[in-house]
Scaffold this active site. Sequence first.
Site, short mmCIF file in Angstrom:
data_model
loop_
_atom_site.label_atom_id
_atom_site.label_comp_id
_atom_site.label_asym_id
_atom_site.label_seq_id
_atom_site.Cartn_x
_atom_site.Cartn_y
_atom_site.Cartn_z
N ASP A 499 0.83 -1.20 0.00
CA ASP A 499 0.00 0.00 0.00
C ASP A 499 0.87 1.25 0.00
OD1 ASP A 499 -2.42 1.36 -0.04
OD2 ASP A 499 -3.27 0.22 1.62
N ASP A 563 -10.48 1.44 -3.78
CA ASP A 563 -10.97 0.98 -2.49
C ASP A 563 -12.48 0.86 -2.47
OD1 ASP A 563 -8.55 0.65 -1.26
OD2 ASP A 563 -8.55 2.58 -0.23
#
Length: 764
Positions: A499, A563
């Site tokens: 990430d 997301d």
Amino acid sequence: MMFDQGPHVVLRGGGVCVVLKTPENDMPQVEYWGRDFAGQTDECGHVIDRGNCAGCVTAGTVACPLNESALAALDTMTLKDTPPNKPDASWRPSLLPQGAEGWAGRAGLECARGGRPVYARWTSVATQSDPSSLTVIAADNINGLQLTATLRITESGLIIAQHTITNAANVTGSVHDDRATITVPNATEPLSISWLDATLPMPKYVDTLTQFTGRWPLEKQPATGPLPVGSVTRDCRRGKTGHDSPWMFIASVGEPRNQSGDIWACHLAWSGNQTYRIDNLPAHEPVLGAGELLGPGEIRLNPGESYTTPQVCFSYSDRGLDGIADRFHDWLRALPGHVNPVAKPRPFTLNTWEAVYFNHDETTLKRLADRAAEVGVERFVLDDGWFHERRDDTRGLGDWVVDPAVWPNGLDGLASHVHNLGMEFGLWFEPEMVNLDSDLAREHPDWILAAPEAVPYRADLSYRTQYVLDLANPDAYAHVRDQMAALVEQLGVNYIKWDHNREVTEPVHDGRFGLHEQTEACYRLFDELKTRFPGLEIESCSSGGARTDAGIGQHADRIWASDSNDPRDRVDIQRWTELTVPPEMIGAHVGPSPAHSTARATDLSYRAAISLTGCSGFEWNILECSDEQVAVLKSFVALYKELRGLLHTGRVMHADLRDSALRARGVVSADCTHAVWVVATTDNIRDWLAERLRITGLDSTRSYRVRLRREIGESHWGWVTPQWLSAAQSDDGFIAPGLLLANVGLQLPNLWPMQAIVLEFEAI
């Protein structure tokens, strides 16, 4: 300056052609970029269109050999004046346009030495070429510059441009050529590069520009409008590609279509700051290009030092947006080290983030792994929350050691449990980041990539309570690498979810702007871990899809597109992401309903169908599912495994539909014998009688069995069902000729809002 002089260089690949003039001691000029008129021909002498299996599809179009006679005619046809007239503006912009050439747009190169501007005057230019590449080696002995420019066309027809600039002044402040030793002004000062772009021209009739914007979690939102006039740039300064990245500049005549029309596009394969550019000037053909957006004083070259730009990808298509995507997919799939879905089918993945968030409990997660294995999951990924003092997002980043307070037995038990269930084990990291509340930051505050006065940052800003770790610092790099490697080795980690949540602001490394080095260090860490652990795969995530460029795509094995697991948003996010990223690399998960990102409720069948358009998985606590839902999950996972051999190797296409509420996306096999289409709605369709869907890409000489794949669960439409669809629900399916499927199409049902169906076509 001798415009339009010298021999031609013709580059060819994938049905695309670039014609350049290469004058002696002058920068080459692009004369043509577009369809290759000398393409392969059939027995009738007609050009074969690689986008259709039906044989002679462009009857009457005779191939042009582009011999010297034809190239001479091309010169005469395209010049705006007759030699030896001397124009006030260059007849053709060069590969690196400059003001010295009569170019009034944005220069291809801007640099300075000791505060004095340096304007390139090429005193020698040599070219080397073969049928698919051109290398230009240029020297400016007046200003002490050397340039190597490459233009390469891949087998898929994608053009990749890259430049290297060198400070050729020696430590004595001079350059020696065959005639004399030349003193270079301010030569003892470093050569400072402001920018170095790659550009190509387009036809004057192009009138429309499509670019992109977006936000978290709604990436890749297209913005189409008139081609702007003048020299216009669009910058992204987020330190990564960004949710609102321009993503790609797409030039067309009118709004671009999916399957037809000429398109010229440009994409920067780089995961740092970026600049896209259009120069639409009255005296020239429009010029399209891009380059790295450099920070102040970021690239300062001492004598003998060089700077190499990121790759800039140019894609021409005469088959609309799908043709653009084909070129990127074929290129990335052919690169060494790219995931091979034939050798290793893309695993069905469960990621734990939306299942448990930070609430880690070994017993619960083992139960979740049991349920995952039961429904057919092949890869189980433990997300954020497992490491030192990580109870929320304010602490722990940089301390990549297991937290004994939450995992008293370590992660070994969970990893072994997952492996014993026959699944791969994955683990979340954010290697480029650090919290101030961490052992790492307390011990090494100098490892933070920031201006010293920016640590800590102002109290009324969040920046996710984290900072960027300076990976260009060798010690910081080694610390992160070694901690990650120790866990990969100890636990048998098969997969890393990598990430990158914070934007990179004020990136000061060793007293200078350090984003370029940081980006290269990230790439290097990807590659080093994968080399050290053969078979290890890494997913690139950045608050969702904020790092999905073709730069990271050459190092990552999977891309997290957003997301948002809301299928209404995902259907478009994934569609635009796959302009460059092939579907086997796009993580596309089924989440819960209502979606955590939008609170929108959708049927499981809709979520499953949209997930099939990428690399499928779950982002969901499936322990909460009913027995009925578990049964659907099992059938859906089985369907994914049955179809993924096609879905992850075939050619992707999108229907051009009139109704803005309809989406239709297909994948067809290379031999045109097998295809799968997902048809979805995003809202109420406009008319009671829906339009017909033409199934392109099939073999017009064969018939196909059409089946509705109901393993995703039940889909819903209005009170009438087209007759073919009734037949497609039977064991025998519906049989129709490929010629009719492509040219007449299937009458779509009146799908209700946010519904989807999956159709399979098999040649008989």
